[in-house]
Structures are given as structure tokens and as C-alpha cells.
Scaffold this motif. Structure first.
Motif, PDB file in Angstrom:
ATOM      1  N   THR A 104      12.660  -1.653  -3.295  1.00 40.69           N
ATOM      2  CA  THR A 104      13.095  -1.294  -1.951  1.00 40.69           C
ATOM      3  C   THR A 104      14.343  -2.066  -1.560  1.00 40.69           C
ATOM      4  N   ALA A 105      14.359  -3.371  -1.845  1.00 39.03           N
ATOM      5  CA  ALA A 105      15.500  -4.207  -1.491  1.00 39.03           C
ATOM      6  C   ALA A 105      16.765  -3.780  -2.221  1.00 39.03           C
ATOM      7  N   ALA A 106      16.620  -3.252  -3.427  1.00 39.62           N
ATOM      8  CA  ALA A 106      17.786  -2.880  -4.241  1.00 39.62           C
ATOM      9  C   ALA A 106      18.354  -1.514  -3.867  1.00 39.62           C
ATOM     10  N   ARG A 107      17.629  -0.753  -3.068  1.00 39.56           N
ATOM     11  CA  ARG A 107      18.067   0.611  -2.739  1.00 39.56           C
ATOM     12  C   ARG A 107      18.957   0.595  -1.493  1.00 39.56           C
ATOM     13  N   PRO A 108      19.958   1.471  -1.414  1.00 40.31           N
ATOM     14  CA  PRO A 108      20.807   1.533  -0.215  1.00 40.31           C
ATOM     15  C   PRO A 108      19.988   1.939   1.012  1.00 40.31           C
ATOM     16  N   ALA A 109      20.362   1.405   2.171  1.00 45.04           N
ATOM     17  CA  ALA A 109      19.673   1.743   3.421  1.00 45.04           C
ATOM     18  C   ALA A 109      20.206   3.069   3.959  1.00 45.04           C
ATOM     19  N   HIS A 110      19.306   3.906   4.450  1.00 47.95           N
ATOM     20  CA  HIS A 110      19.674   5.198   5.031  1.00 47.95           C
ATOM     21  C   HIS A 110      19.222   5.230   6.489  1.00 47.95           C
ATOM     22  N   PHE A 111      20.125   5.654   7.360  1.00 51.63           N
ATOM     23  CA  PHE A 111      19.855   5.601   8.793  1.00 51.63           C
ATOM     24  C   PHE A 111      19.867   6.982   9.438  1.00 51.63           C
ATOM     25  N   GLY A 112      19.564   8.015   8.677  1.00 55.80           N
ATOM     26  CA  GLY A 112      19.648   9.362   9.218  1.00 55.80           C
ATOM     27  C   GLY A 112      18.326  10.083   9.382  1.00 55.80           C
ATOM     28  N   CYS A 113      17.205   9.345   9.380  1.00 59.07           N
ATOM     29  CA  CYS A 113      15.913  10.042   9.485  1.00 59.07           C
ATOM     30  C   CYS A 113      15.516  10.286  10.939  1.00 59.07           C
ATOM     31  N   PHE A 114      15.991   9.436  11.860  1.00 63.61           N
ATOM     32  CA  PHE A 114      15.794   9.585  13.296  1.00 63.61           C
ATOM     33  C   PHE A 114      14.320   9.665  13.724  1.00 63.61           C
ATOM     34  N   GLY A 115      13.440   9.085  12.929  1.00 66.63           N
ATOM     35  CA  GLY A 115      12.036   9.041  13.325  1.00 66.63           C
ATOM     36  C   GLY A 115      11.348  10.390  13.346  1.00 66.63           C
ATOM     37  N   LEU A 116      11.870  11.341  12.612  1.00 63.48           N
ATOM     38  CA  LEU A 116      11.297  12.693  12.645  1.00 63.48           C
ATOM     39  C   LEU A 116       9.946  12.779  11.945  1.00 63.48           C
ATOM     40  N   HIS A 117       9.535  11.716  11.262  1.00 67.73           N
ATOM     41  CA  HIS A 117       8.206  11.743  10.633  1.00 67.73           C
ATOM     42  C   HIS A 117       7.109  11.937  11.672  1.00 67.73           C
ATOM     43  N   GLY A 147      14.764  22.437  13.378  1.00 65.49           N
ATOM     44  CA  GLY A 147      16.214  22.424  13.523  1.00 65.49           C
ATOM     45  C   GLY A 147      16.886  21.203  12.942  1.00 65.49           C
ATOM     46  N   HIS A 148      16.117  20.344  12.290  1.00 68.20           N
ATOM     47  CA  HIS A 148      16.669  19.124  11.712  1.00 68.20           C
ATOM     48  C   HIS A 148      16.348  19.035  10.222  1.00 68.20           C
ATOM     49  N   ARG A 149      17.146  18.231   9.532  1.00 65.95           N
ATOM     50  CA  ARG A 149      16.865  17.913   8.134  1.00 65.95           C
ATOM     51  C   ARG A 149      15.847  16.775   8.108  1.00 65.95           C
ATOM     52  N   ILE A 150      14.699  17.001   7.503  1.00 64.56           N
ATOM     53  CA  ILE A 150      13.650  15.988   7.409  1.00 64.56           C
ATOM     54  C   ILE A 150      13.793  15.295   6.056  1.00 64.56           C
ATOM     55  N   ALA A 151      13.902  13.964   6.080  1.00 59.61           N
ATOM     56  CA  ALA A 151      14.093  13.215   4.828  1.00 59.61           C
ATOM     57  C   ALA A 151      13.251  11.953   4.856  1.00 59.61           C
TER      58      ALA A 151
END
Length: 295
Positions: A104-117, A147-151
Motif C-alpha cells: 500500500t505504501a509503495a502505490r501512488p495515492a489516488h484522490f478521485g474516488c470522492f467517497g462514492l463507496h 453518473g460517476h466513475r466508481i473506482a
């Protein structure tokens, strides 16, 4: 092995209880009154560590507590210290968590999920996960999801998606491939640092567990502020500050969420690194050094 006198360790244990009592005592009072809080009870109900276990202070492996009969009946202890036998018995867990944390620490951080879970967990559902109405109503909530991309990269969030929402996720994380998906900006990965820490108790010092708990507490607040629920009437913290939603369906809400997510990722980084270092230490001291004469 380091040794702590009774005066030394009892002071640290008292400070630990004092630090966490403001979180634990209100939860116990609510539990006694059979009143539930969808935000502040989460860390005590979703995770398996009991309140009494959270309040119990441990020095970590390699420290002996002098004059400590209170620790005599605790799992893993003998003569005031966590035993080597307990350390050896936990090696599979330590290795598993080390692999997940390091990946997890070695992976790039992604900030585009917007809590859609959280939104995907109630997509086209007949009832919500919490006894709280939906802020946009059922149709409005479904429209946001569709209407959103879920990731979502976190299996323990993804597994609660409704059947209609699961195919909408661009990732399909599984129970056994967490190291291949989890990323350091994920709110649930940040909350789970608490789970990883307490699972390693009493091998880890409890200060690290408390740090992870407080991080998870604050993350959970954002998790629900950005969720589809209408939290009107709830309060954000014991000060009584009014609850305000983070409307991730809007551009402004997305910016606010991403900024707070970035701040939590920054707070998570040193805690995750300390857990990795503790795992390294525990693996190292548990493996006997091979003699040059006996390879």
C-alpha cells in the motif's frame, strides 16, 4: 530487554486510558442506554477490538514490566513481558500485514474516488445501511452513483456494494488480493491501520494503536459527512459543532473531499510506516541468526 518500574509503567498506562476515555466512555454509555450513533460507534462495532482491550496499555515486545501481576493473566504474557513463544506464534500474521502495508505504501495515492463507496452501498436498495434518511432521496442517490466513475480499491468496502452497483466499479478487488489493490489515499485503508495495529497487540506499543485509532475516528467522520445520508440533527464531535455534509455530487464538494482526503493520507503515512518498521523488527527478532558454523 528493557525494564520499566511499576511507577513508570503505571503512569504510562494511566495516560493511555485518559487519552482514550473520551472516545470509549460515551460509547459505553450509549450501549447501556441502547442508543446507536452511526458515526461514533463504528470503530467499536465494525472492528473486533473491544473497548476494554483498547483501554489496556501494552509496552510492546521487548519490554518487561516490573511488579505487574495485573498482566499475569493476559494472553501472550509471562513474568511481566510478552513471550517469545507468542511472537513466534504470530509470525504468519506479522508477515501478512507487512506485505499489505508495504504494498500500500509503495502505490501512488489516488484522490478521485470522492467517497462514492458509501453511495454504492445503497444503490437501488430497498433499505439503507443506517437508520438515517438519504439526503437526495433514493432516486437522487441512484443518479449520483450512475453518473460517476466508481473506482473503489478496498475490498472491505466493495463487498458491501449492492448487486446493481458492483458491476459499476472499475476495479474488482477480492478478499485474497488486497496487496494488489489498496492505495494510501483510500479512507478505508487509513481506518484499517487501526485494525492492523490492534491485531498485533500486545506485540506493538499501545501508543501506536492509539494513534491509529484517533486517525480512524477522524476519517470515519469524513466518511459519513460525504455519504448519501442526511445527518441533520447529529453533531460532529463532543463540542456540539453542527454536522455539515460534504456534497460530493457537486464540484465544490469534490474539491473539499479531495483536500481532506489528502490531509488524511498525509496523517496516515507515518503511522503506516511505523507499523511497517514494527513488523520488520518483529520478524527480525523472531528469526534466530544462523551460526557461521551451522548454516
Amino acid at each position: 530487554m528493557e525494564e520499566l518500574t511499576r511507577a513508570e509503567w503505571s503512569a504510562r498506562a494511566a495516560a493511555h486510558r485518559e487519552r482514550l476515555a473520551p472516545y470509549v466512555e460515551p460509547h459505553l454509555a450509549r450501549r447501556h442506554a441502547r442508543v446507536r450513533h452511526p458515526v461514533h460507534d463504528f470503530l467499536f462495532t465494525y472492528y473486533s477490538q473491544r473497548p476494554a482491550q483498547l483501554l489496556q496499555w501494552h509496552p510492546g515486545y521487548g519490554v518487561r514490566l516490573l511488579e505487574a501481576p495485573e498482566y499475569g493473566g493476559l494472553k501472550g504474557y509471562a513474568d511481566g513481558a510478552v513471550t517469545r513463544a507468542h511472537l513466534v506464534a504470530q509470525q504468519t500474521l506479522v508477515r501478512t500485514l507487512h506485505r499489505l502495508l508495504a504494498a500500500t505504501a509503495a502505490r501512488p495515492a489516488h484522490f478521485g474516488c470522492f467517497g462514492l463507496h458509501e453511495w454504492a452501498m445503497v444503490h437501488r436498495a430497498d433499505e439503507t445501511r443506517h437508520p438515517v434518511p438519504l439526503r437526495l432521496g433514493a432516486a437522487g442517490t441512484d443518479e449520483v452513483v450512475e453518473g460517476h466513475r466508481i473506482a473503489c480499491s478496498h475490498f472491505d468496502a466493495f463487498r458491501f456494494f449492492t448487486p446493481s452497483a458492483r458491476p459499476l466499479n472499475t476495479l474488482q478487488p477480492g478478499r485474497d488480493d488486497r496487496p494488489d489493490f489498496e492505495q494510501p489515499a483510500c479512507l478505508h485503508a487509513g481506518m484499517d491501520l487501526y485494525k492492523h495495529a490492534f491485531r498485533l497487540s500486545p506485540l506493538l506499543p499501545s501508543d501506536l494503536v492509539a494513534d491509529a485509532f484517533e486517525l480512524a475516528w477522524d476519517i470515519r467522520i469524513l466518511d459519513m459527512r460525504a455519504a448519501p445520508y442526511d445527518m441533520t440533527g447529529w453533531t460532529l464531535d463532543p463540542t456540539g459543532e453542527p454536522w455539515t455534509p460534504v456534497p460530493i455530487e457537486t464540484a465544490e464538494g469534490k474539491r473539499e473531499y479531495a483536500e481532506m482526503q489528502r490531509q488524511f493520507a498525509e496523517r496516515s503515512t507515518p503511522i503506516r510506516q511505523m507499523l511497517i518498521e514494527e513488523c520488520d523488527r518483529l520478524l527480525r527478532v523472531a528469526t534466530p541468526t544462523k551460526s557461521l558454523d551451522h548454516p
